[in-house]
Enzyme design. Structure first.
Site, PDB file in Angstrom:
ATOM      1  N   SER A 101      43.778 -23.983   2.341  1.00  0.00           N
ATOM      2  CA  SER A 101      43.502 -22.664   2.930  1.00  0.00           C
ATOM      3  C   SER A 101      42.958 -21.691   1.888  1.00  0.00           C
ATOM      4  O   SER A 101      43.546 -21.495   0.825  1.00  0.00           O
ATOM      5  CB  SER A 101      44.788 -22.087   3.532  1.00  0.00           C
ATOM      6  OG  SER A 101      44.571 -20.714   3.853  1.00  0.00           O
ATOM      7  N   LEU A 102      41.846 -21.080   2.217  1.00  0.00           N
ATOM      8  CA  LEU A 102      41.234 -20.131   1.277  1.00  0.00           C
ATOM      9  C   LEU A 102      42.026 -18.827   1.199  1.00  0.00           C
ATOM     10  O   LEU A 102      41.858 -18.052   0.256  1.00  0.00           O
ATOM     11  CB  LEU A 102      39.786 -19.866   1.679  1.00  0.00           C
ATOM     12  CG  LEU A 102      38.877 -21.097   1.513  1.00  0.00           C
ATOM     13  CD1 LEU A 102      37.573 -20.923   2.268  1.00  0.00           C
ATOM     14  CD2 LEU A 102      38.617 -21.383   0.043  1.00  0.00           C
ATOM     15  N   ARG A 126      44.040 -18.040  -2.008  1.00  0.00           N
ATOM     16  CA  ARG A 126      43.449 -17.393  -3.190  1.00  0.00           C
ATOM     17  C   ARG A 126      43.961 -15.975  -3.351  1.00  0.00           C
ATOM     18  O   ARG A 126      43.902 -15.413  -4.440  1.00  0.00           O
ATOM     19  CB  ARG A 126      41.916 -17.311  -3.052  1.00  0.00           C
ATOM     20  CG  ARG A 126      41.243 -18.643  -2.875  1.00  0.00           C
ATOM     21  CD  ARG A 126      39.751 -18.500  -2.975  1.00  0.00           C
ATOM     22  NE  ARG A 126      39.343 -18.361  -4.371  1.00  0.00           N
ATOM     23  CZ  ARG A 126      38.095 -18.378  -4.779  1.00  0.00           C
ATOM     24  NH1 ARG A 126      37.121 -18.516  -3.911  1.00  0.00           N
ATOM     25  NH2 ARG A 126      37.805 -18.240  -6.045  1.00  0.00           N
ATOM     26  N   ASP A 140      35.503 -21.958 -10.103  1.00  0.00           N
ATOM     27  CA  ASP A 140      35.561 -22.874 -11.245  1.00  0.00           C
ATOM     28  C   ASP A 140      34.171 -23.292 -11.714  1.00  0.00           C
ATOM     29  O   ASP A 140      34.029 -24.252 -12.452  1.00  0.00           O
ATOM     30  CB  ASP A 140      36.373 -24.119 -10.863  1.00  0.00           C
ATOM     31  CG  ASP A 140      35.739 -24.859  -9.690  1.00  0.00           C
ATOM     32  OD1 ASP A 140      34.832 -24.302  -9.053  1.00  0.00           O
ATOM     33  OD2 ASP A 140      36.151 -25.999  -9.419  1.00  0.00           O
ATOM     34  N   ARG A 158      26.276  -9.465  -2.054  1.00  0.00           N
ATOM     35  CA  ARG A 158      25.610  -9.813  -0.800  1.00  0.00           C
ATOM     36  C   ARG A 158      25.748  -8.632   0.154  1.00  0.00           C
ATOM     37  O   ARG A 158      26.365  -7.627  -0.186  1.00  0.00           O
ATOM     38  CB  ARG A 158      26.245 -11.063  -0.169  1.00  0.00           C
ATOM     39  CG  ARG A 158      26.176 -12.296  -1.035  1.00  0.00           C
ATOM     40  CD  ARG A 158      24.762 -12.832  -1.168  1.00  0.00           C
ATOM     41  NE  ARG A 158      24.735 -14.093  -1.901  1.00  0.00           N
ATOM     42  CZ  ARG A 158      24.584 -14.205  -3.213  1.00  0.00           C
ATOM     43  NH1 ARG A 158      24.463 -13.124  -3.973  1.00  0.00           N
ATOM     44  NH2 ARG A 158      24.552 -15.389  -3.793  1.00  0.00           N
ATOM     45  N   ARG A 209      37.050 -22.187   7.305  1.00  0.00           N
ATOM     46  CA  ARG A 209      37.120 -22.533   5.876  1.00  0.00           C
ATOM     47  C   ARG A 209      36.079 -21.763   5.075  1.00  0.00           C
ATOM     48  O   ARG A 209      35.317 -22.327   4.283  1.00  0.00           O
ATOM     49  CB  ARG A 209      36.879 -24.033   5.664  1.00  0.00           C
ATOM     50  CG  ARG A 209      37.987 -24.889   6.178  1.00  0.00           C
ATOM     51  CD  ARG A 209      37.591 -26.347   6.084  1.00  0.00           C
ATOM     52  NE  ARG A 209      38.765 -27.191   6.264  1.00  0.00           N
ATOM     53  CZ  ARG A 209      39.568 -27.555   5.272  1.00  0.00           C
ATOM     54  NH1 ARG A 209      39.335 -27.187   4.033  1.00  0.00           N
ATOM     55  NH2 ARG A 209      40.625 -28.298   5.515  1.00  0.00           N
ATOM     56  N   ASN A 210      36.055 -20.484   5.297  1.00  0.00           N
ATOM     57  CA  ASN A 210      35.012 -19.658   4.705  1.00  0.00           C
ATOM     58  C   ASN A 210      35.403 -18.197   4.954  1.00  0.00           C
ATOM     59  O   ASN A 210      36.350 -17.926   5.682  1.00  0.00           O
ATOM     60  CB  ASN A 210      33.685 -19.981   5.418  1.00  0.00           C
ATOM     61  CG  ASN A 210      32.474 -19.606   4.595  1.00  0.00           C
ATOM     62  OD1 ASN A 210      32.479 -18.620   3.864  1.00  0.00           O
ATOM     63  ND2 ASN A 210      31.416 -20.393   4.719  1.00  0.00           N
ATOM     64  N   GLU A 241      36.745 -15.769   3.279  1.00  0.00           N
ATOM     65  CA  GLU A 241      37.885 -15.049   2.715  1.00  0.00           C
ATOM     66  C   GLU A 241      37.417 -13.876   1.856  1.00  0.00           C
ATOM     67  O   GLU A 241      38.048 -12.824   1.814  1.00  0.00           O
ATOM     68  CB  GLU A 241      38.791 -16.007   1.939  1.00  0.00           C
ATOM     69  CG  GLU A 241      38.371 -16.359   0.498  1.00  0.00           C
ATOM     70  CD  GLU A 241      37.202 -17.339   0.405  1.00  0.00           C
ATOM     71  OE1 GLU A 241      36.578 -17.652   1.433  1.00  0.00           O
ATOM     72  OE2 GLU A 241      36.910 -17.787  -0.725  1.00  0.00           O
ATOM     73  N   ASP A 242      36.257 -14.077   1.196  1.00  0.00           N
ATOM     74  CA  ASP A 242      35.744 -12.988   0.358  1.00  0.00           C
ATOM     75  C   ASP A 242      35.255 -11.815   1.204  1.00  0.00           C
ATOM     76  O   ASP A 242      35.475 -10.651   0.863  1.00  0.00           O
ATOM     77  CB  ASP A 242      34.641 -13.494  -0.583  1.00  0.00           C
ATOM     78  CG  ASP A 242      33.585 -14.333   0.129  1.00  0.00           C
ATOM     79  OD1 ASP A 242      33.733 -14.598   1.336  1.00  0.00           O
ATOM     80  OD2 ASP A 242      32.606 -14.721  -0.539  1.00  0.00           O
TER      81      ASP A 242
END
Ligand SMILES: *[C@@H]1O[C@H](CO)[C@@H](O)[C@H](O)[C@H]1NC(C)=O
Length: 330
Positions: A115-116, A119, A137, A166, A223-224, A226-227
């Site tokens: 899970s993101l 983070r 990383d 972005r 799955r994307n 989070e940012d």
């Protein structure tokens, strides 16, 4: 920018996941973080939280984590290992390697799932600084850039300070939000390098009630994003967009341009191919907007650079040009 339509499967996946409880948020995490005294956090150093997933990128991860740990600005480096299928043998070796290369200031934390949202756990037992650097990383940042970014953050503590920007935008024809890059403005900082107040981790994981819960679940389902969600959380509080810092030198091994040639470190991360990635992220923005009933993302303009750099004008063949350029374009 034209975007392909969202396939119904994404919606189906989202609905499926909305009925599951994510592993990333336990009541314990949030109550512990809440009772911590904010005055006890160190102000002069940073905790680096680096995400690792790909076994083939381990050598690079190790060198980046070690480089960060050597900076006097860094109090500790947490390496979150988000790939539960990595053999324990490899993780033991990695943990040993990391601790031997850093006199103990790097900690490997294998995560229970990919899970993101993990983070952004507040981790009160590990994060003892006011500032946190969330990073990937595969991005090598010059330590001078880190120091400069921290100075800029110190006078903009409510905002995210980052190196990769972005933007969200509204597609008037399709009547939906899109994710894009614009030449002159930005509203989203990527987790490739994101410096922010550790308090925001608490907001992300524990705050915001039912709306935040459903947005965090959406992050798990695709799955994307989070940012993007963290940028929303911060913009809601700060009421102003993020700060973009100009990097002296930065190497992005995860950049799509590194995928060509099929070797090296590219392509091992969680994000899929470029077009689909963009489309998903546009869809996330549209969904976050729907859940919140408004668009909290704010635009910022321009970049902060680490020199005053007064430009002198030189006479070049009868024309006045910036002196730097007159040497470059010969
Ligand atoms: C640990 O370090 C050894 C010796 O440098 C290297 O051969 C090995 O690949 C490393 N393993 C991991 C998982 O980092």
């Amino acid at each position: 920018m034209p975007t392909p339509p969202i396939p119904p499967i994404l919606t189906v996946i989202a609905i499926f996941f909305l009925s599951l409880t994510p592993a990333s948020q336990s009541p314990d995490t949030c109550s512990q973080a809440k009772i911590r005294d904010p005055q006890s956090l160190r102000r002069d150093q940073i905790t680096v939280v680096m995400n690792g997933f790909s076994e083939e990128r381990i050598p690079l991860l190790q060198s980046l984590a070690t480089a960060y740990s050597l900076s006097t600005l860094v109090s500790s480096v947490l390496v979150l290992w988000g790939n539960p299928s990595t053999p324990p043998r490899v993780l033991h070796q990695l943990a040993r390697n990391l601790s031997s290369s850093s006199d103990g200031s790097i900690t490997l934390l294998p995560q229970p799932s990919s899970s993101l949202n993990l983070r952004f756990l507040p981790r009160p037992n590990h994060i003892k600084t006011e500032a946190v650097l969330i990073c990937d990383d595969d991005v090598e940042v010059h330590l001078q850039t880190l120091e400069f970014a921290f100075r800029i953050w110190s006078s903009n503590q409510d905002r995210i300070v980052g190196l990769f920007a972005r933007s969200h935008d509204f597609d008037l024809n399709r009547k939906e939000w899109v994710y894009t890059v614009q030449p002159d403005r930005f509203s989203i900082m990527l987790t490739k390098f994101m410096l922010l107040k550790s308090e925001y981790l608490y907001h992300y994981t524990c705050g915001g009630g039912k709306k935040m819960t459903s947005m965090r679940r959406l992050v798990d389902s695709v799955r994307n994003c989070e940012d993007i969600l963290m940028n929303i959380v911060v913009s809601e509080v700060a009421k102003v967009g993020p700060v973009l810092v100009g990097a002296r030198r930065v190497r992005d091994y995860g950049d799509a341009r590194n995928d060509e040639g099929g070797e090296g470190y590219g392509g091992g991360g969680l994000s899929g191919r470029k077009g689909e990635h963009r489309m998903r992220r546009g869809w996330c923005i549209t969904e976050f907007h729907r859940v919140l009933g408004r668009m909290p993302l704010r635009y910022s303009y321009g970049k902060v650079v680490d020199s005053v750099g007064e430009q002198a004008l030189c006479n070049k063949r009868g024309k006045l040009v910036y002196c730097d350029h007159s040497f470059l374009d010969n």
